[in-house]
Design a protein around this motif. Structure first.
Motif, PDB file in Angstrom:
ATOM      1  N   ASP A 326      30.948   8.945 -95.482  1.00 38.82           N
ATOM      2  CA  ASP A 326      31.573  10.085 -94.475  1.00 38.82           C
ATOM      3  C   ASP A 326      31.476  11.012 -93.342  1.00 38.82           C
ATOM      4  O   ASP A 326      30.642  10.590 -92.932  1.00 38.82           O
ATOM      5  N   GLY A 327      32.574  10.171 -92.744  1.00 35.39           N
ATOM      6  CA  GLY A 327      32.260  11.098 -91.182  1.00 35.39           C
ATOM      7  C   GLY A 327      32.173   9.620 -90.336  1.00 35.39           C
ATOM      8  O   GLY A 327      32.036   9.633 -89.521  1.00 35.39           O
ATOM      9  N   LEU A 328      31.951   8.448 -90.342  1.00 34.89           N
ATOM     10  CA  LEU A 328      31.486   7.428 -90.205  1.00 34.89           C
ATOM     11  C   LEU A 328      32.096   6.457 -90.314  1.00 34.89           C
ATOM     12  O   LEU A 328      32.845   6.022 -91.228  1.00 34.89           O
ATOM     13  N   ASP A 329      32.349   5.306 -88.515  1.00 35.38           N
ATOM     14  CA  ASP A 329      33.645   4.196 -88.757  1.00 35.38           C
ATOM     15  C   ASP A 329      33.223   3.533 -87.841  1.00 35.38           C
ATOM     16  O   ASP A 329      32.273   3.729 -87.403  1.00 35.38           O
ATOM     17  N   VAL A 330      33.533   1.639 -88.426  1.00 35.30           N
ATOM     18  CA  VAL A 330      33.286   1.244 -86.998  1.00 35.30           C
ATOM     19  C   VAL A 330      34.272   0.987 -85.881  1.00 35.30           C
ATOM     20  O   VAL A 330      35.644   1.914 -86.271  1.00 35.30           O
ATOM     21  N   VAL A 331      34.202   0.991 -84.684  1.00 35.50           N
ATOM     22  CA  VAL A 331      34.963   1.485 -83.415  1.00 35.50           C
ATOM     23  C   VAL A 331      36.216   0.476 -83.383  1.00 35.50           C
ATOM     24  O   VAL A 331      37.175   0.450 -83.966  1.00 35.50           O
ATOM     25  N   THR A 332      36.207  -1.062 -84.273  1.00 33.84           N
ATOM     26  CA  THR A 332      37.032  -2.417 -84.086  1.00 33.84           C
ATOM     27  C   THR A 332      35.879  -3.112 -85.356  1.00 33.84           C
ATOM     28  O   THR A 332      35.537  -3.194 -84.822  1.00 33.84           O
ATOM     29  N   LYS A 333      36.599  -4.185 -85.989  1.00 38.75           N
ATOM     30  CA  LYS A 333      36.039  -5.133 -86.365  1.00 38.75           C
ATOM     31  C   LYS A 333      35.454  -6.016 -85.932  1.00 38.75           C
ATOM     32  O   LYS A 333      35.756  -6.117 -84.812  1.00 38.75           O
ATOM     33  N   PRO A 334      34.466  -6.498 -86.098  1.00 41.59           N
ATOM     34  CA  PRO A 334      33.036  -7.214 -85.625  1.00 41.59           C
ATOM     35  C   PRO A 334      33.532  -8.095 -85.414  1.00 41.59           C
ATOM     36  O   PRO A 334      34.495  -8.851 -86.370  1.00 41.59           O
ATOM     37  N   THR A 335      33.512  -9.525 -83.909  1.00 42.72           N
ATOM     38  CA  THR A 335      34.008 -10.829 -83.678  1.00 42.72           C
ATOM     39  C   THR A 335      32.862 -10.688 -84.323  1.00 42.72           C
ATOM     40  O   THR A 335      32.308 -12.485 -84.729  1.00 42.72           O
ATOM     41  N   MET A 336      31.674 -10.153 -83.220  1.00 41.86           N
ATOM     42  CA  MET A 336      30.075 -10.882 -84.090  1.00 41.86           C
ATOM     43  C   MET A 336      29.422  -9.892 -84.271  1.00 41.86           C
ATOM     44  O   MET A 336      29.451  -9.399 -84.966  1.00 41.86           O
ATOM     45  N   ASN A 337      27.788 -10.154 -84.009  1.00 41.87           N
ATOM     46  CA  ASN A 337      26.741  -9.545 -84.801  1.00 41.87           C
ATOM     47  C   ASN A 337      26.458  -8.471 -83.733  1.00 41.87           C
ATOM     48  O   ASN A 337      25.648  -8.351 -83.232  1.00 41.87           O
ATOM     49  N   VAL A 338      27.839  -7.683 -83.086  1.00 37.26           N
ATOM     50  CA  VAL A 338      27.292  -6.218 -81.993  1.00 37.26           C
ATOM     51  C   VAL A 338      28.291  -5.621 -82.860  1.00 37.26           C
ATOM     52  O   VAL A 338      29.605  -5.887 -82.785  1.00 37.26           O
ATOM     53  N   VAL A 339      27.674  -4.573 -83.367  1.00 33.03           N
ATOM     54  CA  VAL A 339      29.003  -3.509 -84.022  1.00 33.03           C
ATOM     55  C   VAL A 339      28.986  -1.868 -82.987  1.00 33.03           C
ATOM     56  O   VAL A 339      27.737  -1.703 -82.502  1.00 33.03           O
ATOM     57  N   GLY A 340      30.072  -1.296 -83.127  1.00 34.69           N
ATOM     58  CA  GLY A 340      30.513  -0.299 -82.348  1.00 34.69           C
ATOM     59  C   GLY A 340      30.221   1.131 -83.511  1.00 34.69           C
ATOM     60  O   GLY A 340      31.358   0.631 -84.533  1.00 34.69           O
ATOM     61  N   VAL A 341      29.533   2.566 -83.952  1.00 27.21           N
ATOM     62  CA  VAL A 341      29.774   2.572 -84.922  1.00 27.21           C
ATOM     63  C   VAL A 341      30.112   4.104 -83.793  1.00 27.21           C
ATOM     64  O   VAL A 341      29.793   4.939 -83.289  1.00 27.21           O
TER      65      VAL A 341
END
Ligand code: 0PR
Length: 398
Positions: A326-341
């Motif tokens: 709760d309270g977290l999400d990804v910025v955008t669905k990742p294309t590769m192994n880099v994730v924005g939170v």
């Protein structure tokens, strides 16, 4: 202890110290450094190279590619390495060099573009998401960056890119794995624009260059990003990122020799007679290029594909876990192994600080945290990170 004195004064000791003493001091001091094996490094695009690559590297430390006439065999192996990278990027006849990293590769690319345009100054159209090495390149090369906004998928806005082109434009830059989110720009469309306006197109695949070529065989939708696009003139691809090679190892590849010649410098006085360089550095590591050569042959396409598969599999696990908190999400669905939170409920900087207190090293961008899942990251590290994130969010929200 004499070695403590030298630390205080910063002077070279008058009498040399025994090797044991120095190694002990070094080991004690280096204990503060983070290690990849701890799993705590989630902010880095580099990793611990396989021991085979380290072995090749440390045995060949004296090789200098700045003087190919002394080391002709090493120079030939560098060129073979470039051709192997070229075949990964749909152009086995590509020309180029193994350089010190993505920064040097991007500088050399814009240097070539500017020279080919026969201009002393000019403009380069880049997405705002471009790595800061382009700012360095522009400053060094007397170029002005025209920074273009992104679309809703965090990719370069193609219409805005075309609008930004002027009579001063010497190059367009597209990204195949952005630094912040691992996003791939619409390179197919950029290639069409570049061809329509007759402009040099450089692709920064420093990170994605060792990820995207394996998408098709891993069952993901292939994303065109390399020399298969007709207007792509040069590509940055870094062996010391997802290529797993020892630092320093970057790659700059040009479509053909004429493009590479735009930055060629003749060096007339070396033992081999007239030699040539197309890099920023003069004296440069042969060990790096030889380690990349050895690693490409050792892992092979299938070895790299399974490393990418492992990193992507863990990336999707991380995304699922983030979305359950709760309270977290990804910025955008990742294309590769880099994730924005990102967080809609708490200040992301507080999450960053809390993670830091628990020993985690992630990157802090203005609105989000960046997590890079490299080959040193294992399932238990992701599990433990998610547990910490859950606790942090519960505490921050109360
Ligand atoms: N192009 C892209 C897309 C990059 O992400 C980077 C660096 C570069 C070029 C420049 O590459 P070099 O750093 O090899 O010159 N990307 C990482 C970043 O800025 C570099 C990095 C690697 C940072 C390891 C930290 C770290 O621990 O995030």
């Amino acid at each position: 202890m004499p070695s403590e004195n030298t630390q205080k004064t910063g002077r070279i000791p008058e009498q040399g110290l025994p090797q044991d003493t120095i190694i002990q001091e070094l080991e004690a001091k280096l204990r503060r450094d983070l290690t990849y094996s701890s799993g705590k490094i989630l902010c880095s695009m580099c990793t611990d190279p396989p021991s085979f690559a380290k072995q090749v590297y440390h045995k060949r430390l004296e090789k200098n590619l700045g003087d190919p006439s002394l080391f002709p065999a090493s120079a030939e192996l560098e060129q073979e390495t470039v051709r192997m990278l070229g075949s990964l990027l749909s152009n086995p006849t590509a020309c180029g060099s193994i350089v010190s990293g993505g920064t040097e590769a991007n500088i050399v690319a814009l240097w070539a573009a500017r020279n080919l345009a026969r201009k002393e100054r000019g403009e380069v159209v880049v997405p705002v998401s471009a790595h800061y090495s382009f700012d360095k390149a522009a400053d060094l090369l007397n170029l002005k960056l025209i920074k273009v906004n992104l679309n809703s998928c965090y990719q370069m806005d193609v219409k805005a890119a075309e609008k930004a082109i002027s009579s001063e434009t010497v190059a367009i830059v597209g990204l195949a794995g952005s630094t912040g989110l691992g996003v791939v720009d619409p390179l197919h469309e950029l290639s069409e624009i570049a061809s329509k306006h007759g402009i040099y197109l450089h692709v920064d695949a420093a990170f994605g260059g060792f990820v995207l070529p394996f998408f098709k065989e891993l069952g993901y939708k292939p994303l065109p990003f390399d020399f298969s696009l007709p207007s792509v003139c040069s590509v940055t691809i870094d062996p010391h990122k997802m290529g797993l090679a020892p630092i320093p190892a970057g790659g700059i590849l040009f479509r053909d020799a004429a493009m590479c010649e735009a930055v060629r410098m003749k060096v007339p006085y070396l033992v081999g007679g007239e030699t040539e360089q197309s890099t920023l550095l003069g004296t440069r590591s042969g060990a790096s290029a030889l380690a990349v050569w050895a690693l490409l042959k050792h892992l092979g396409r299938s070895g790299y594909a399974s490393i990418v598969e492992q990193c992507l599999g863990l990336t999707w696990k991380l995304v699922e876990g983030i979305q359950r908190i709760d309270g977290l999400d990804v910025v955008t669905k990742p294309t590769m192994n880099v994730v924005g939170v990102k967080s809609g409920t708490v200040d992301i900087r507080s999450v960053f600080q809390e993670l830091r207190k628990r020993g985690w090293a992630v990157s802090l961008f203005p609105d989000y945290l960046r997590i890079v899942i490299m080959p040193h990251t294992k399932p238990l590290h992701i599990k433990s990170l998610l547990e910490d994130l859950q606790r942090i969010l519960e505490n921050l929200e109360t």
